[in-house]
Structures are given as C-alpha cells and as structure tokens.
Design an enzyme around this catalytic site. Structure first.
Site, short mmCIF file in Angstrom:
data_model
loop_
_atom_site.label_atom_id
_atom_site.label_comp_id
_atom_site.label_asym_id
_atom_site.label_seq_id
_atom_site.Cartn_x
_atom_site.Cartn_y
_atom_site.Cartn_z
CE LYS A 35 59.93 48.98 49.05
NZ LYS A 35 60.46 50.30 48.93
CB THR A 86 62.44 63.47 44.83
OG1 THR A 86 63.03 63.52 46.38
CG2 THR A 86 60.96 63.68 45.23
CG LEU A 153 63.22 60.17 58.63
CD1 LEU A 153 64.12 58.92 58.12
CD2 LEU A 153 61.91 59.42 58.80
CG PHE A 252 76.28 66.51 60.77
CD1 PHE A 252 75.46 66.29 61.64
CD2 PHE A 252 76.35 66.22 59.46
CE1 PHE A 252 74.50 65.44 61.29
CE2 PHE A 252 75.32 65.20 59.15
CZ PHE A 252 74.23 64.84 60.20
CG LEU A 253 82.17 69.96 63.58
CD1 LEU A 253 82.36 70.82 64.75
CD2 LEU A 253 82.35 70.36 62.15
CB ALA A 255 87.51 64.27 59.41
CB CYS A 263 69.36 62.96 52.08
SG CYS A 263 67.63 61.99 52.30
N1 LIG Z 1 65.72 58.34 53.28
C1 LIG Z 1 65.72 59.22 54.16
O1 LIG Z 1 66.70 59.29 55.15
C2 LIG Z 1 64.97 60.55 54.04
C3 LIG Z 1 64.93 61.48 54.86
C4 LIG Z 1 64.44 62.58 54.55
C5 LIG Z 1 63.69 62.82 53.38
N2 LIG Z 1 63.73 61.75 52.26
C6 LIG Z 1 62.96 62.21 51.11
O2 LIG Z 1 61.76 61.42 51.22
C7 LIG Z 1 61.55 60.82 49.84
C8 LIG Z 1 61.48 59.20 49.91
O3 LIG Z 1 62.85 58.75 50.18
P1 LIG Z 1 62.95 57.40 50.75
O4 LIG Z 1 64.39 56.99 50.92
O5 LIG Z 1 61.87 56.79 51.36
O6 LIG Z 1 62.60 56.49 49.16
P2 LIG Z 1 62.50 55.14 48.65
O7 LIG Z 1 63.27 54.77 47.60
O8 LIG Z 1 62.96 54.07 49.75
O9 LIG Z 1 60.89 54.75 48.68
C9 LIG Z 1 60.09 55.30 48.03
C10 LIG Z 1 58.90 54.52 47.57
O10 LIG Z 1 58.02 54.90 46.81
C11 LIG Z 1 57.40 53.86 45.93
N3 LIG Z 1 56.70 54.62 45.03
C12 LIG Z 1 56.99 55.36 43.87
N4 LIG Z 1 56.00 55.94 42.98
C13 LIG Z 1 54.95 55.52 43.76
C14 LIG Z 1 53.50 55.71 43.35
N5 LIG Z 1 52.99 56.51 42.40
N6 LIG Z 1 52.74 54.89 44.23
C15 LIG Z 1 53.02 54.19 45.26
N7 LIG Z 1 54.37 54.07 45.57
C16 LIG Z 1 55.29 54.65 44.72
C17 LIG Z 1 58.62 53.17 45.42
O11 LIG Z 1 58.25 51.69 44.90
C18 LIG Z 1 59.30 52.98 46.70
O12 LIG Z 1 58.89 51.89 47.46
C19 LIG Z 1 62.66 61.38 49.05
O13 LIG Z 1 62.24 62.64 48.54
C20 LIG Z 1 63.65 61.53 49.82
O14 LIG Z 1 64.69 62.64 49.51
C21 LIG Z 1 64.60 60.56 52.61
#
Ligand SMILES: NC(=O)c1ccc[n+]([C@@H]2O[C@H](COP(=O)([O-])OP(=O)(O)OC[C@H]3O[C@@H](n4cnc5c(N)ncnc54)[C@H](O)[C@@H]3O)[C@@H](O)[C@H]2O)c1
Length: 442
Positions: A35, A86, A153, A252-253, A255, A263
């Site tokens: 990546k 997470t 976001l 968000f309405l 269907a 998420c």
């Molecule tokens: N995707 C969304 O739309 C969104 C929106 C709001 C909040 N979130 C939250 O944000 C968080 C991340 O979501 P995402 O969709 O970006 O996840 P993702 O899986 O796309 O990205 C997570 C990244 O973290 C990297 N990673 C993991 N452990 C690591 C470490 N120790 N050091 C460095 N890199 C590491 C992984 O390789 C991966 O590239 C989650 O908790 C999610 O719930 C996501």
C-alpha cells in the site's frame, strides 16, 4: 502542525490528505508495504472520488508523505492519529481493539516530547482510557494527552465530508489538548464548522449513537416498505411525506436491500455489546441488527419470487455489488447475502460493478464478472439492480429487454419508474411500491 496518521485506509488516507491540504505537515503510516509503495508512486489503493488529485497535489507540495516506519513518523509528530481498523471480533461482535492497542504500543515506544494521541478509529466507550493506560505503562516518562476525535465521513463523498463537516466532535480530558486540536482543525474552525468539545467518553459514544441512529432510520423505512407492499402503498411517497417534517428529515429514508458497509453493521453490533456489558441494553438497536440481517437474505427471496418462484438453472444478472455507489468497498455489502441466497437456490450469477469487482472477486465465489451492464444481462433470466451507481440510472431498456432470455427487472434501489419499465415489456419488482404509484411528485 506535524501530524502522523497510523493506518492509511479509507479514513487514514482521506484524513491525511485533507490535513495536508489544510497546510499541515503529514506523514501517513501503514504496515502494508504494498500500500505504501503504491501511494509513494501516486497510486491510490482505494476508489474515492477526488482523492488521487488531492494526494498528488499535497505530495508534490511536500506536505504529505508515506512510510512503513511508524517510529520515525511518530517521533517528529505533535499529533498522532490512530486510524486503524476496528472490525467485529470473531465470535461475539465486540469491536476488535487489537489493532488499536498494537498501534498504541508502537506509538508509546516512539513518542518524543509532548504528543497528542488521537483515536480517529471508531472505538467503544472507555478505549481512550485504555490507550492512556497502555502509553503510561510502556512509557512512564511520556508527556501526552489522549483525545477522541471520531470520524463521520462517508465513503464516496469523503473529501467533501472531511472539509465541510456537519460537525467535528473532539473528546478531551485536558486543556492542553484542546488548544492543539483547535489548531489542527483551524481552517475548518475559521470556516465556521461547529466544533463540539466534550469529555472523551462522550465523544466515543457520540460516534456509535450517530451510526446506530442512521442504521435505525434506514431499517425503519425498510419495514415501512414491506408494509407498503402488503397494503398497496408507495414507500417513496411515505418517505417524502414524513421527510419534509423537519423533525424527521428526508435523508436516510430510501428503502432498499438493507444497510451494509464498513461501519453500520459492525458499529451497531459493537454498541449492542457495550450496552449489554453495562447492563443497559439497547433493544432498539438489537432489533435493528436482527431486521437488517434478515432483510439481506430476504432480497434473494424477492428475486426468486420475481422469477416465478424458482431460479434453478437460471442466470441472474446483478448490477452493482458494493454496499453503495462511488466506493469499491464490499465489506458487509447486501450483494454478498443476495448472491449466496441465489446460488443456494441453484441460480448462476453474473455480475458487473463499476469499481468493486476486484474486491468482490476476493469475497464472492462462482460469480462470473463481466465488463459492463449489457454483457451482464445477455441471455439472463432476470436482472437485479443492487447498487444505485449512476451508470445504471439510464440504461437502454430496449437493448436490455432484447438481450435477455426473460424480461424480469428487480430494482432494489427504486431508481426506475414502474410505468416506464413496464412499457418496455419488463416484469418489474421494486421496494415498497407494489403498483408503481402515480410517480408524479417525487
Ligand atoms: N470507512 C469509513 O467510511 C469510516 C468512516 C468513519 C469511521 N471509520 C472508522 O475508521 C477506522 C478505520 O477504518 P477504515 O475503513 O479506514 O479501515 P481500513 O481497513 O481501510 O484501513 C485500516 C488500515 O490500518 C492499517 N493498520 C493496521 N494496523 C496498523 C498499525 N499498527 N500500524 C500501521 N497501520 C496499521 C491497515 O493495514 C489498513 O491499511 C475504523 O475504526 C472505522 O470504523 C471508517
């Protein structure tokens, strides 16, 4: 400000690029060497409109860089954002915090001077306390604050959401961190974006409350849609009729086949678990989760019913696979359960998605992926619109009708008008619109 972002996925990469665009000096870190290698070459590993230009511009201006070396990035940083995944923990549905805690340990080992450590990942209430405890344990000498700054976001509109947020929520436990966070978000603050400072636990819970509420709203209109089908009413008109009430709001309405994505499914489940653990169960959300899970599978039954009750030996064309348009994200997409349900009943599935086929190919088995909508419908017994990509909104219905073995169109996003589709010779099924309705007002 010098900022390190740990985790360069959807949230980390978008946040990093936007912070750099604000003028901060940002280093995005990821464990995934491929990546980082790609990002250094200007290749964006995810599909998010506008992100490529933003990354390219800020990398060229030397405000944005990418590394696998967490320690170097953290040492230099005033603020470190944790944006790792997470996901749901296997077995019990709690949020799996192992990535957050592993990142925290690495950050603690590398911190140099007063550092603000911010959880941007969606984390259960109390995680900030745990992050603080881990840092103090690893580095008793460290000077630091732990802040919660959940991200709201939406994929597909992520840059705009980040730069023009409805609100920024910042959970702090000390004043020093407040000043730093104000500085981080200064450009938005000057633009009058509301910044809500709260206690840390409140900020953590706010994120889950927001997602759970939105998931519930979708689920509510989906149940109303089922009732519309049973009683002969039109859900789009009901949605408009209630959405114009400012207390309810029209978003968000829509269907559809049930919520999916990275998420809502995991966050609703995690909230349910947190609430149970604290002996304060959230029955509304427990029910929302159950209804939504059933609904995805029920969509396969809806397609089967539209095909006359039997799909064995038939070919079903799916248009759209990602959980929503303008993303390549397949996490918990309704398409997964729909494909499974159709295959379990003996159908062959052919599918096309504008951006999600690579990700879908890693999840879905025995699906034939094709390169456009017209190839998908060739000799098919039914076509199902699963995701409302713009590319599917103005299909040449005559061409599709002529290419298909039998003209069945199942529109799980209500993007077509009943009268128009029927006029083209299709049998048409949609969501919560049993007779199509007058279609004149919406
Ligand atoms: N995707 C969304 O739309 C969104 C929106 C709001 C909040 N979130 C939250 O944000 C968080 C991340 O979501 P995402 O969709 O970006 O996840 P993702 O899986 O796309 O990205 C997570 C990244 O973290 C990297 N990673 C993991 N452990 C690591 C470490 N120790 N050091 C460095 N890199 C590491 C992984 O390789 C991966 O590239 C989650 O908790 C999610 O719930 C996501």
């Amino acid at each position: 400000m010098r900022i390190a972002i740990i985790g360069s996925g959807y949230v980390g990469l978008v946040s990093g690029a936007c912070f750099a665009d604000f003028g901060h000096d940002v280093e995005c870190v990821d464990l995934d060497e491929r990546k980082i290698e790609a990002l250094r070459k200007g290749e964006i590993p995810i599909y998010e409109p506008g992100l490529d230009e933003l990354v390219e511009h800020n990398a060229r201006e030397k405000r944005l860089s990418f590394t696998t070396e967490l320690a170097g990035a953290v040492k230099k940083a005033d603020v470190v954002f944790i944006a790792v995944g997470t996901p749901s923990r296997r077995g019990d549905g709690h949020a799996d915090l192992s990535y957050v805690i592993a990142a925290t340990r690495s950050i603690a080992e590398a911190m140099d001077g007063y550092t603000v450590v911010v959880t941007k990942s969606t984390v259960p209430v109390g995680t900030g306390d745990e992050v603080e405890r881990v840092i103090a344990e690893v580095r008793p000498d460290a000077q630091f604050s732990v802040v919660s700054n959940p991200e709201f976001l939406r994929e597909g509109a992520a840059i705009d959401d980040f730069k023009r947020p409805d609100r920024i929520v910042v959970g702090i436990e000390d004043e020093r961190a407040r000043d730093v966070m104000r500085e981080v978000y200064r450009p938005l603050y000057l633009n009058q974006a509301p910044i809500l400072f709260t206690e840390r636990r409140t900020a953590e819970l706010t994120k889950y409350a927001a997602n759970a509420f939105l998931a519930m709203k979708i689920t509510f209109i989906n149940e109303i849609a089922d009732l519309c089908e049973a009683v002969g009413a039109n859900v789009q008109d009901v949605a408009r009729g209630i959405g114009l009430d400012n207390r309810i709001g029209s978003k968000f309405l829509n269907a559809g086949p049930g919520y999916g994505g990275s998420c809502f499914p995991k966050d609703t489940l995690a909230l349910v678990k947190t609430a149970q653990d604290h002996n304060s169960p959230m029955r509304l959300i427990e029910t929302t989760v159950a209804i939504n899970d059933n609904r995805k599978r029920a969509m396969a039954r809806k397609v089967i019913a539209a095909c006359g009750g039997d799909v064995r030996g038939k070919t079903i064309a799916l248009l759209g696979l990602t959980f929503k348009p303008n993303t390549d994200d397949m996490r918990d997409a309704p398409a997964i359960a729909i494909v499974q349900g159709l295959q379990d009943n003996g159908a062959a599935v052919r599918a096309y998605d504008p951006e999600g086929m690579e990700a879908a190919g890693r999840i879905l088995e025995n699906v034939t992926f094709v390169s456009d909508a017209y190839e998908a419908v060739d000799n098919a017994d039914a076509v199902v619109i699963v995701t409302e990509w713009n590319a599917f909104r103005a299909l040449d219905l005559t061409r599709i009708r002529n290419a298909m073995r039998s003209p069945v169109l199942v529109d799980l996003r209500n993007i077509y008008r009943h009268d128009e589709v029927v006029r083209h010779g299709f049998r048409y099924a949609s969501i919560g619109r049993p007779h199509g309705g007058p279609e004149s007002n919406s």
